[in-house]
Design a protein around this motif. Structure first.
Motif, PDB file in Angstrom:
ATOM      1  N   TRP A   9     -41.032  12.839  57.129  1.00  0.00           N
ATOM      2  CA  TRP A   9     -41.456  14.217  57.388  1.00  0.00           C
ATOM      3  C   TRP A   9     -40.994  15.139  56.265  1.00  0.00           C
ATOM      4  CZ3 TRP A   9     -45.018  16.580  59.757  1.00  0.00           C
ATOM      5  CH2 TRP A   9     -44.901  17.924  60.108  1.00  0.00           C
ATOM      6  N   GLN A  10     -39.886  14.800  55.643  1.00  0.00           N
ATOM      7  CA  GLN A  10     -39.353  15.631  54.563  1.00  0.00           C
ATOM      8  C   GLN A  10     -40.128  15.474  53.260  1.00  0.00           C
ATOM      9  OE1 GLN A  10     -36.871  17.745  55.147  1.00  0.00           O
ATOM     10  NE2 GLN A  10     -36.842  17.000  57.256  1.00  0.00           N
ATOM     11  N   LEU A  11     -40.975  14.440  53.192  1.00  0.00           N
ATOM     12  CA  LEU A  11     -41.660  14.184  51.922  1.00  0.00           C
ATOM     13  C   LEU A  11     -42.526  15.382  51.528  1.00  0.00           C
ATOM     14  CD1 LEU A  11     -42.849  10.498  52.373  1.00  0.00           C
ATOM     15  CD2 LEU A  11     -41.056  11.338  50.878  1.00  0.00           C
ATOM     16  N   PRO A  12     -42.390  15.849  50.294  1.00  0.00           N
ATOM     17  CA  PRO A  12     -43.198  16.995  49.898  1.00  0.00           C
ATOM     18  C   PRO A  12     -44.689  16.665  49.750  1.00  0.00           C
ATOM     19  CG  PRO A  12     -41.831  16.237  48.069  1.00  0.00           C
ATOM     20  CD  PRO A  12     -41.436  15.428  49.263  1.00  0.00           C
ATOM     21  N   ALA A  13     -45.018  15.401  49.456  1.00  0.00           N
ATOM     22  CA  ALA A  13     -46.409  14.964  49.312  1.00  0.00           C
ATOM     23  C   ALA A  13     -47.228  15.896  48.428  1.00  0.00           C
ATOM     24  CB  ALA A  13     -47.076  14.814  50.682  1.00  0.00           C
ATOM     25  N   ASP A  43     -32.603  11.294  44.838  1.00  0.00           N
ATOM     26  CA  ASP A  43     -32.193  11.845  46.131  1.00  0.00           C
ATOM     27  C   ASP A  43     -32.289  10.777  47.218  1.00  0.00           C
ATOM     28  OD1 ASP A  43     -34.850  11.550  46.310  1.00  0.00           O
ATOM     29  OD2 ASP A  43     -35.338  13.669  46.556  1.00  0.00           O
ATOM     30  N   LEU A  44     -32.224  11.225  48.472  1.00  0.00           N
ATOM     31  CA  LEU A  44     -32.214  10.275  49.572  1.00  0.00           C
ATOM     32  C   LEU A  44     -33.512   9.470  49.627  1.00  0.00           C
ATOM     33  CD1 LEU A  44     -30.188   9.584  51.783  1.00  0.00           C
ATOM     34  CD2 LEU A  44     -31.563  10.990  53.335  1.00  0.00           C
ATOM     35  N   VAL A  45     -34.644  10.169  49.400  1.00  0.00           N
ATOM     36  CA  VAL A  45     -35.925   9.461  49.413  1.00  0.00           C
ATOM     37  C   VAL A  45     -35.940   8.403  48.323  1.00  0.00           C
ATOM     38  CG1 VAL A  45     -38.406   9.701  49.080  1.00  0.00           C
ATOM     39  CG2 VAL A  45     -37.161  11.423  50.371  1.00  0.00           C
ATOM     40  N   GLY A  46     -35.466   8.797  47.138  1.00  0.00           N
ATOM     41  CA  GLY A  46     -35.416   7.845  46.032  1.00  0.00           C
ATOM     42  C   GLY A  46     -34.573   6.632  46.394  1.00  0.00           C
ATOM     43  N   MET A  47     -33.445   6.879  47.033  1.00  0.00           N
ATOM     44  CA  MET A  47     -32.559   5.772  47.382  1.00  0.00           C
ATOM     45  C   MET A  47     -33.211   4.847  48.394  1.00  0.00           C
ATOM     46  SD  MET A  47     -28.838   7.498  47.422  1.00  0.00           S
ATOM     47  CE  MET A  47     -28.113   6.550  48.722  1.00  0.00           C
ATOM     48  N   THR A  48     -33.829   5.458  49.443  1.00  0.00           N
ATOM     49  CA  THR A  48     -34.494   4.625  50.453  1.00  0.00           C
ATOM     50  C   THR A  48     -35.592   3.796  49.795  1.00  0.00           C
ATOM     51  OG1 THR A  48     -34.167   6.528  51.875  1.00  0.00           O
ATOM     52  CG2 THR A  48     -35.450   4.722  52.773  1.00  0.00           C
ATOM     53  N   ALA A  49     -36.406   4.469  48.979  1.00  0.00           N
ATOM     54  CA  ALA A  49     -37.509   3.759  48.332  1.00  0.00           C
ATOM     55  C   ALA A  49     -36.979   2.644  47.454  1.00  0.00           C
ATOM     56  CB  ALA A  49     -38.338   4.732  47.512  1.00  0.00           C
ATOM     57  N   ALA A  50     -35.919   2.928  46.710  1.00  0.00           N
ATOM     58  CA  ALA A  50     -35.356   1.905  45.828  1.00  0.00           C
ATOM     59  C   ALA A  50     -34.875   0.713  46.639  1.00  0.00           C
ATOM     60  CB  ALA A  50     -34.208   2.485  45.016  1.00  0.00           C
ATOM     61  N   SER A  51     -34.221   0.974  47.787  1.00  0.00           N
ATOM     62  CA  SER A  51     -33.750  -0.176  48.571  1.00  0.00           C
ATOM     63  C   SER A  51     -34.917  -0.980  49.104  1.00  0.00           C
ATOM     64  CB  SER A  51     -32.860   0.245  49.743  1.00  0.00           C
ATOM     65  OG  SER A  51     -32.465   1.560  49.645  1.00  0.00           O
ATOM     66  N   LEU A  52     -35.979  -0.281  49.562  1.00  0.00           N
ATOM     67  CA  LEU A  52     -37.112  -1.017  50.122  1.00  0.00           C
ATOM     68  C   LEU A  52     -37.793  -1.858  49.057  1.00  0.00           C
ATOM     69  CD1 LEU A  52     -38.490   1.793  52.426  1.00  0.00           C
ATOM     70  CD2 LEU A  52     -37.540  -0.384  53.170  1.00  0.00           C
ATOM     71  N   LEU A 103     -43.276   5.799  49.959  1.00  0.00           N
ATOM     72  CA  LEU A 103     -42.293   6.885  49.939  1.00  0.00           C
ATOM     73  C   LEU A 103     -42.244   7.532  48.558  1.00  0.00           C
ATOM     74  CD1 LEU A 103     -39.335   5.432  52.033  1.00  0.00           C
ATOM     75  CD2 LEU A 103     -41.006   7.163  52.699  1.00  0.00           C
ATOM     76  N   ILE A 104     -42.261   6.715  47.522  1.00  0.00           N
ATOM     77  CA  ILE A 104     -42.238   7.258  46.160  1.00  0.00           C
ATOM     78  C   ILE A 104     -43.465   8.126  45.928  1.00  0.00           C
ATOM     79  CG2 ILE A 104     -42.414   6.649  43.715  1.00  0.00           C
ATOM     80  CD1 ILE A 104     -40.712   4.199  44.327  1.00  0.00           C
ATOM     81  N   TYR A 105     -44.613   7.609  46.381  1.00  0.00           N
ATOM     82  CA  TYR A 105     -45.844   8.381  46.186  1.00  0.00           C
ATOM     83  C   TYR A 105     -45.773   9.700  46.951  1.00  0.00           C
ATOM     84  CZ  TYR A 105     -50.692   9.550  45.525  1.00  0.00           C
ATOM     85  OH  TYR A 105     -51.825  10.210  45.158  1.00  0.00           O
TER      86      TYR A 105
END
Lengths: 317, 103, 498
Positions: free
Chosen positions: A116-120, C202-211, C182-184
């Motif tokens: 949900w936080q993704l800026p997209a 950031d957190l999204v980057g970390m999650t994406a990297a782990s996946l 997630l990266i996209y």
């Protein structure tokens, strides 16, 4: 989205979760497969709600139709394994409810919150900007057959490859007849096939300027063909070397590869269509890609190398 | 939108759970398909959140759907042949090559 | 269009075209495949020459620049792996053509080998040049389906192994795709060099990297996700085992390296590096131990793949500790040398197992008449796997060791030494069995004895297969000589931050 829409979405989501759970957990396999097919159909509705009509068409035809037919026809080869009854599922899996469910809820919640936080930011604007030079009006078609045509080439390659791999495992273990032949199915199949052809042609024609195009068209046609098989039609690929069929099956992939190389030879990059002929080239590719997807879905559905001897006597086990 | 994101997460987890706990080969394949659908759903929600509507994830999902049916077909062909080994009926000509088998 | 561009286009499209030709005209498949294999080798050399001469370049497919279009990055590492694929592909093609499998002796129709083989080759080539995360997903699936088809060709037992492989790797793909999604969603781009600039840590980057990492670790059979590899690799035909162990698994590591030193560079903290390094350590020790315990030659070689790829994983802790460039070239040389020598091992093992009519290590002794060349190839390849000078394995491990010393990371140095000793132990077991005078339990294996009594002279078919294995083993040795002058080329990688 209004309140009605919200409620509709919520009901749809609940139904989808229920069906997915059934598909993975249901007591018997037949029920699981049927749940999966209905799941695919409802997913198509979800795609429409998310303004992705192209995907909705493909999902309905491929996700629910072709995959469903494949799964159903596999069922009769697999030992009919009755699962546990529901009562036992509830009792025996007490651990599931204490351990799994909270863990799962937490994980799902975290994933949802993160997504949900993704800026997209999206590439919509960039794609729209490049649309004029692409030779087509419909953005998804432009992405599939121009901006990211390499993906599409390889994707059809995967389908050809799947057909080769499935055929390489020898003749199909049993006749491609349905699990539970219904008396109305043959007639229904034959009546419906022309409808499938018409719908496919219409989708193909619309594809360059509106949702539709090669993929949905090919998928719908392929699904129609599979329905014919289910209805008891004999597979037409019969001769030992499969006559011209191997060439026809690989034609879509070959034509796309050829187009890519021609682009490079004409002085551009791999897959760079010369601007003057871009729209014609894409149209040709679309038609061949669509036909090829239809035929390949059909070829894959045969579940083994079509063999002259194998399909003449169709004993069931 | 939030509903669909939550749906994607739940489907992902259901798929994951099925994949790891199911014994039946076909059921694991169904779980994998549910899992993949969840990922597709996330992509389409991302496309929907963007302004203007982003066609790139749509194309990615279309590609993904065709790939998923291809891999499912290959997997089913394997499952059918593996299941056949456990069934009593005899198989036509399946001699392994001398020296190639490794026990 | 430059010569380099032309070479890359040939590398990507010729295998597919040849595969179709082989599918449509099965009777000409062997000729078409051998000609294509030679052409592909030449094209890989041209591409490498272009990179060495003029530097790395980008090819925007369709003329669309990133982030909208798909890009190819043709740089030193990509060309090195293209060359590896070409070498293993060419040797495997010769090996299989020389084996002259007749339909009557094969488990399944051998007509399908060539299309699947060439498709696998084409998929790998497309993977190595691709710079686009989603395109890489498509090529990974392509490679998976081709590999599964090839494994399943060897019949019943292999089909179960193929199924396990398929399920593991498809699950890996889905997890990888989730990371990509997630990266996209975060930056709306899929291009690796572009993301190297744009992806925030950031957190999204970390999650994406782990996946993405988990997905690729599954595909690369990195400990503890290696469960599917041994039976899949041991049960396939020799050329298939060769390309799976030598190249397909390496492709996953290659992508990991490009991702972690590219878009995820900021995330490669000492902690993350250590975590990845520990997986490598687990692979080296556990894989090595199990290789030591295997009774069957091909299974031993397969476990050795798990172990050897563990060495490559040391790239991450060493890069996190600051010795990036040295660790990178070291890991890449280990990867290349391993690819060549492992493929040589499998091809040689194909001949050896055929000669002795048994795959058991303790049955390999006795008369080796006619297959001396195969043992020579095996011994050379083993030398490179262990890391004896002057082989490629030695140079790669030496550089990794230097990187460990330079960054003061002595535990990793200890792991290198321990892993090398373990490798030497399990490979010596095989060579020792070979020089014994006869199988210890002769009475129990009449078929093997019959083979010995006949003396089983080398047929032209054996000779062709042994020459293919020897060529690869010599290649592994040659990497040792070529690596030092080519080190700058190897470290030309677009989108990688040192």
């Amino acid at each position: 989205m209004g309140l009605v829409g919200q409620v509709f979405d919520a009901l749809l989501a609940i139904a989808l979760v229920w069906l997915a759970w059934q598909a993975t957990r249901a007591a018997d396999l037949f029920r699981a497969v049927v749940s999966f097919i209905v799941f695919g159909l409802l997913m198509a509705v979800a795609w429409v709600r998310l303004e992705a009509p192209d995907i909705a068409l493909a999902e309905a035809a491929i996700g629910a139709g072709a995959t469903g037919a494949l799964l159903l026809s596999a069922l009769d080869r697999l030992a009919p394994r009755r699962g546990r009854s529901w009562a036992r599922v509830w009792r025996a899996d007490a651990r599931t409810w204490v351990l799994w469910v909270p863990a799962v809820m937490a994980l799902a919640g975290a994933l949802t919150a993160a997504a949900w936080q993704l800026p997209a930011p999206g590439l919509g604007a960039v794609a729209t900007g490049a649309l004029e030079q692409s030779g087509v009006d419909h953005a998804v078609t432009a992405v599939l057959l121009n901006f990211r045509a390499l993906d599409t080439l390889l994707e059809i390659g995967v389908l050809v490859l799947a057909a080769v791999a499935v055929w390489s495992m020898g003749p199909a273990p049993a006749a491609s007849a349905p699990v539970m032949p219904s008396p109305t199915l043959p007639m229904l199949g034959r009546t419906l096939f022309p409808v499938f052809v018409l719908v496919a042609a219409y989708l193909l024609w619309r594809g360059s300027h509106a949702p539709g195009g090669a993929f949905p068209a090919g998928a719908v046609l392929g699904a129609g063909g599979i329905l014919m098989l289910l209805a008891g039609a004999q597979p037409w690929i019969r001769s030992a070397e499969h006559g011209p069929w191997r060439a026809i099956l690989s034609a879509g992939f070959a034509v796309m590869l050829f187009a890519a190389i021609v682009g490079a030879l004409a002085g551009g990059a791999f897959f760079e269509y010369p601007a003057a002929i871009a729209s014609h080239a894409i149209l040709v590719l679309e038609v061949t890609a669509g036909m090829s997807i239809a035929l390949l879905l059909f070829a894959v559905y045969l579940r083994g190398e079509p063999h002259p001897a194998a399909d003449t006597d169709r004993q069931r086990c | 939108m939030l509903i669909y994101l939550a749906l994607a997460s739940v489907l992902f987890v259901i798929g994951l759970h099925g994949l790891f706990t199911a014994r039946n080969l076909l059921r694991r394949l169904l779980s994998l398909n549910v899992l993949t659908t969840a990922v597709f759903l996330l992509l389409v929600v991302i496309a929907r959140k963007a302004t203007p509507l982003d066609p790139v994830p749509h194309a990615m999902v279309l590609t993904g759907i065709v790939i998923a049916v291809s891999t499912t077909a290959v997997a089913l062909a394997l499952v059918e042949r593996i299941a056949l080994r456990h069934s009593p009926e005899p198989e036509p000509s399946a001699s392994t090559r001398p020296g190639e088998e490794d026990a | 269009m430059t010569a380099g561009d032309a070479a890359v286009i040939v590398l990507v499209s010729l295998p597919h075209a040849a595969a179709i030709a082989g599918f449509v005209w099965p009777s000409r498949a062997v000729t078409v495949s051998l000609i294509s294999a030679a052409t592909l080798m030449a094209a890989a050399l041209v591409a490498m020459h272009a990179v060495a001469g003029y530097g790395a370049w980008r090819h925007d497919v369709g003329g669309w620049e990133a982030p909208l279009g798909i890009g190819w990055t043709i740089d030193g590492v990509a060309c090195a792996l293209l060359l590896l694929t070409a070498a293993v592909g060419l040797a495997g093609s010769i090996h299989h053509a020389a084996a002259r499998v007749r339909p009557s002796t094969a488990a399944h129709d051998p007509r399908y080998f060539w299309p699947l083989w060439l498709f696998l080759w084409g998929g790998l080539n497309a993977l190595f040049v691709s710079a686009d995360l989603f395109n890489i997903f498509v090529t990974l699936e392509f490679v998976t389906v081709a590999s599964v088809g090839l494994i399943a060709l060897s019949g019943r037992l292999a089909q179960a192994a193929a199924w396990r492989y398929l399920l593991a790797t498809l699950f890996g793909s889905s997890v990888y795709l989730l990371g990509v999604a997630l990266i996209y969603g975060r930056v709306a781009a899929l291009d690796l060099p572009f993301l190297a600039q744009a992806l925030p840590a950031d957190l999204v980057g970390m999650t994406a990297a782990s996946l993405v990492t988990i997905g690729l670790l599954l595909k690369g059979a990195v400990f503890p996700l290696h469960f599917w590899l041994p039976s899949a690799h041991a049960r396939a035909l020799p050329p298939v085992s060769a390309i799976l162990s030598g190249v397909v698994v390496a492709a996953a590591f290659y992508l990991l390296a490009r991702a972690w030193l590219g878009p995820f560079r900021e995330l490669l903290t000492p902690a993350a590096g250590t975590a990845l390094g520990l997986l490598g350590a687990g692979a080296v020790l556990w894989g090595g131990l199990l290789a030591l315990l295997q009774r069957h030659l091909k299974r031993m070689i397969a476990y050795s793949t798990v172990s050897q790829l563990g060495f490559c994983m040391l790239l991450f802790p060493l890069a996190a500790a600051g010795a990036t460039q040295l660790a990178w070239t070291g890991a890449m040389v280990v990867l290349l040398a391993h690819g060549l020598s492992k493929a040589a091992c499998f091809l040689a093992a194909g001949v050896i197992v055929r000669h002795h009519r048994s795959g058991r290590v303790d049955a390999l002794g006795g008369c080796q008449q006619g297959i001396g060349l195969a043992w020579f190839a095996f011994a050379l390849a083993a030398a490179s796997l262990v890391g004896l000078p002057p082989t490629g394995g030695f140079v790669g491990k030496w550089w990794l060791a230097q990187a460990a010393i330079n960054s003061g990371a002595y535990p990793w140095l200890a792991l290198l030494v321990a892993g090398t000793l373990l490798t030497a132990a399990y490979l010596w077991r095989v060579l020792e069995a070979a020089i014994r005078t006869g199988p210890p339990d002769e009475a129990r294996r009449p078929a093997a004895i019959a083979a010995h009594r006949e003396g089983a002279p080398a047929t032209p078919s054996d000779r062709g297969m042994m020459i293919a294995a020897l060529g690869l083993a010599l290649g592994a040795v040659a990497v040792g000589a070529a690596a030092p002058p080519l080190a700058p080329v190897l470290s030309s990688a677009i989108g990688v931050t040192w």
